[in-house]
Structures are given as C-alpha cells and as structure tokens.
Design a protein around this motif. Structure first.
Motif, PDB file in Angstrom:
ATOM      1  N   ALA A   1       0.695  -1.287   0.176  1.00  0.00           N
ATOM      2  CA  ALA A   1       0.005   0.042  -0.121  1.00  0.00           C
ATOM      3  C   ALA A   1       0.934   1.200  -0.073  1.00  0.00           C
ATOM      4  CB  ALA A   1      -0.940  -0.001   1.377  1.00  0.00           C
ATOM      5  N   LEU A   2       1.759   1.330   0.995  1.00  0.00           N
ATOM      6  CA  LEU A   2       2.682   2.238   0.743  1.00  0.00           C
ATOM      7  C   LEU A   2       3.633   2.601  -0.466  1.00  0.00           C
ATOM      8  CD1 LEU A   2       4.602   1.969   4.256  1.00  0.00           C
ATOM      9  CD2 LEU A   2       2.977   3.828   3.408  1.00  0.00           C
ATOM     10  N   GLY A   3       3.739   1.593  -1.290  1.00  0.00           N
ATOM     11  CA  GLY A   3       4.360   1.656  -2.656  1.00  0.00           C
ATOM     12  C   GLY A   3       3.335   2.210  -3.737  1.00  0.00           C
ATOM     13  N   PHE A   4       2.233   1.974  -3.378  1.00  0.00           N
ATOM     14  CA  PHE A   4       1.239   2.263  -4.354  1.00  0.00           C
ATOM     15  C   PHE A   4       0.783   3.971  -3.970  1.00  0.00           C
ATOM     16  CE2 PHE A   4      -3.408   3.573  -4.821  1.00  0.00           C
ATOM     17  CZ  PHE A   4      -3.589   3.336  -6.010  1.00  0.00           C
ATOM     18  N   PHE A   5       0.788   4.354  -2.549  1.00  0.00           N
ATOM     19  CA  PHE A   5       0.526   5.490  -2.323  1.00  0.00           C
ATOM     20  C   PHE A   5       1.669   6.565  -2.742  1.00  0.00           C
ATOM     21  CE2 PHE A   5      -2.279   3.879   1.337  1.00  0.00           C
ATOM     22  CZ  PHE A   5      -3.362   4.000   0.521  1.00  0.00           C
TER      23      PHE A   5
END
Length: 319
Positions: A33-37
């Motif tokens: 999720a952090l990679g996406f955000f």
C-alpha cells in the motif's frame, strides 16, 4: 458431557493465531500500500506480488544469531519482548468480533484493554534499560512518557462511550449502537482516540521512540533475531487492536446494512480503518517530540474533558 464445555474458550487459539498471522500479512500489505500511495514499487520478487516477502523475513529472523549484549541485563533483555507481545495478545480476549464470537464477555472489558496496554509500557521501558545502551535508554524513556501520556487521553475519550452505553462491556457497547453508531454523537472522542491510538502504538507519524535519525532504532537498538521479531509483531498487534477497538467503540462493531453476516461487516470496517492508518504513514510528516507532548496536554486534554462534560450534561438532560 459437552454441556459443561465453555465453547468460547475454543476461540482462544484461532484468535491468537489469527492476530499473529494478521500481523504477518499486515507487514506485506503495508509495504504494498505504501508503494502504491508513494508511486513506487513495493515487494514484488518473492512470490506473486511479493506475498511471500513476510515469510522470507520471518525465516531470516528465526535463523539469525540470537545475540544478547554482554554489557546488559540478560534476564530482563530476554523477557522484555515477551512482556510487550504478551500484553497485546491478552487484550484480544475481550474483543467481540461478531455475534457470539468473544472469548470472555467481561463487564470490565474496557478497563481490561486499558490495563493490558499499560503493561506493555513496562516491557518497552525494561527493554531500553536492560540493553545498557544510551540510545535504547533514551528510546525507552521517550516511549514510556509517550505511552503513559496518551493512555490518559485514550481513557478520557472512551468515557463518553461508557456514559452513553452505561456499561464497560464491549459487547454492550456494540449492542447500544444498533440504531446509531457512536461515531456521530462521539465524533470528538473518535478523533482523540485515533490520535492517542497512533501515539500509543508508536505508529508513524508518532514513532518518536524509534526515530532513526535521532536514536538509531530506539529501545530495540540491541535486539535481533526472534526478540526483534516479537517487538515488531507487538507493534502490528497494537495496530490491529486499536483498529478493532475503533470499529467496536465507534462504528457499530458487527452491525451493518443489508444481508451480509455480522463478521463480514466487522471485517470490512476493520480493513478500512487499517488502510486509513497506512495512508497516514504515507502522508503525514513526523513532528518533534515536544510538539507531540504539547499536542496531548495542551489540546487533547481540554478537548477530551470538554467532550466528557458535554456528553454527561446531555445524558442527564435527556433523562
């Protein structure tokens, strides 16, 4: 023969294994999720979409050398991670995850959760003390001050819910939200609880006891192997606990709309809260330590007392 069995105790093993397994999955999901955000790649090499990355990390931690610093207190150094993780797991026994899905329906469940979260402070402080390292000691002292401070605001933010419910039982709290979720009348308490929960669980942006740019790794600087894995698991268990409590206390628990089972409603709300905390980590900068303490005593304390006063006055007026 089966009538004498307390079937709720059968939930102990699934709840414990589910919490630990959830912490393992949450590590992977947070990275993705952090990679996406942040518009970058997350783990994508070990397994499909990197789903085995957490398993690889667990194997690495299990097989690492179990080192104990010769200049520290060996007994306290070994026991501290067990205290932290054990206290977090003990808090799960009173959480109602669905209709009838609760290990112990206690009439002091809220007090039990607060007590267990308080015990985790001792494990963190002892970890910093037993390491006999200046960075670990400073991290432990910071953590103790931060956790003790924000426990006050967690307790005060919950008193409005207790007043509206008339009980300290989490099951009664969920039942009282059948018609109206407490996130509406207790919106101020919800905001205070979210901020205090972040500080209590050492999550970004309030991970100041583990600030890498100041204290190397904080209270767990000297830890490695399975002891470090327990401390990290305790952090994610704390995040899972706070998210579950937000759903139970303010968003109606298993109550929902439509034909879906109560457990499914609880799970959907829980996933939304978890992703909200992950988004905060990607979006909010870390404050200074003095700013964090000032936020608590100068802003959250008056707000929580005002919320408690108004809630009590409204309940008395309506009676």
């Amino acid at each position: 023969m089966f009538e004498s069995i307390n079937w709720s105790y059968i939930l102990i093993l699934p709840v414990i294994m589910g919490a630990l397994g959830g912490a393992l999955v949450l590590v992977w999901w947070e990275r993705r999720a952090l990679g996406f955000f942040q518009d970058r790649l997350g783990p994508n090499r070990v397994g499909w979409f990197g789903i085995l990355q957490s398993v690889a990390d667990a194997i690495k931690l299990i097989t690492k050398d179990d080192w104990v610093p010769p200049f520290g207190d060996r007994v306290l150094f070994v026991l501290s991670p067990i205290f932290v993780a054990g206290a977090m797991l003990m808090a799960f026994v009173v959480l109602p995850l669905g209709p009838g899905l609760i290990i112990a329906d206690s009439n002091i469940a809220i007090l039990w959760v607060l007590a267990m979260s308080s015990l985790a402070v001792y494990g963190v402080l002892l970890a910093g003390l037993a390491s006999n390292n200046k960075y670990s000691l400073l991290g432990g002292l910071r953590s103790a001050a931060q956790m003790v401070t924000y426990e006050v605001f967690i307790g005060l933010s919950l008193l409005g819910v207790v007043i509206l419910t008339g009980s300290f039982s989490l099951k009664d709290v969920v039942d009282a939200q059948k018609d109206l979720w407490f996130c509406v009348p207790q919106c101020v308490g919800l905001v205070i609880f979210v901020i205090a929960g972040l500080a209590e669980s050492h999550r970004l942006p309030f991970d100041l006891p583990e600030a890498e740019h100041e204290l190397t790794a904080g209270f767990h600087t000297e830890y490695s192997g399975m002891k470090f894995a327990l401390i990290m698991a305790a952090e994610y268990l704390s995040l899972i606990l706070i998210s579950a409590l937000i759903v139970i206390l303010f968003f109606g628990g298993w109550h929902g709309f439509g034909f879906l089972p109560g457990v499914v409603w609880f799970g959907l709300k829980f996933l939304l809260v978890i992703n909200f905390f992950i988004l905060l980590r990607a979006a909010i900068p870390r404050p200074r330590y003095d700013q964090l303490m000032s936020l608590g005593w100068k802003i959250l304390l008056p707000l929580s007392l005002l919320n408690l006063l108004i809630t009590g006055a409204l309940v008395l007026w309506m009676q």
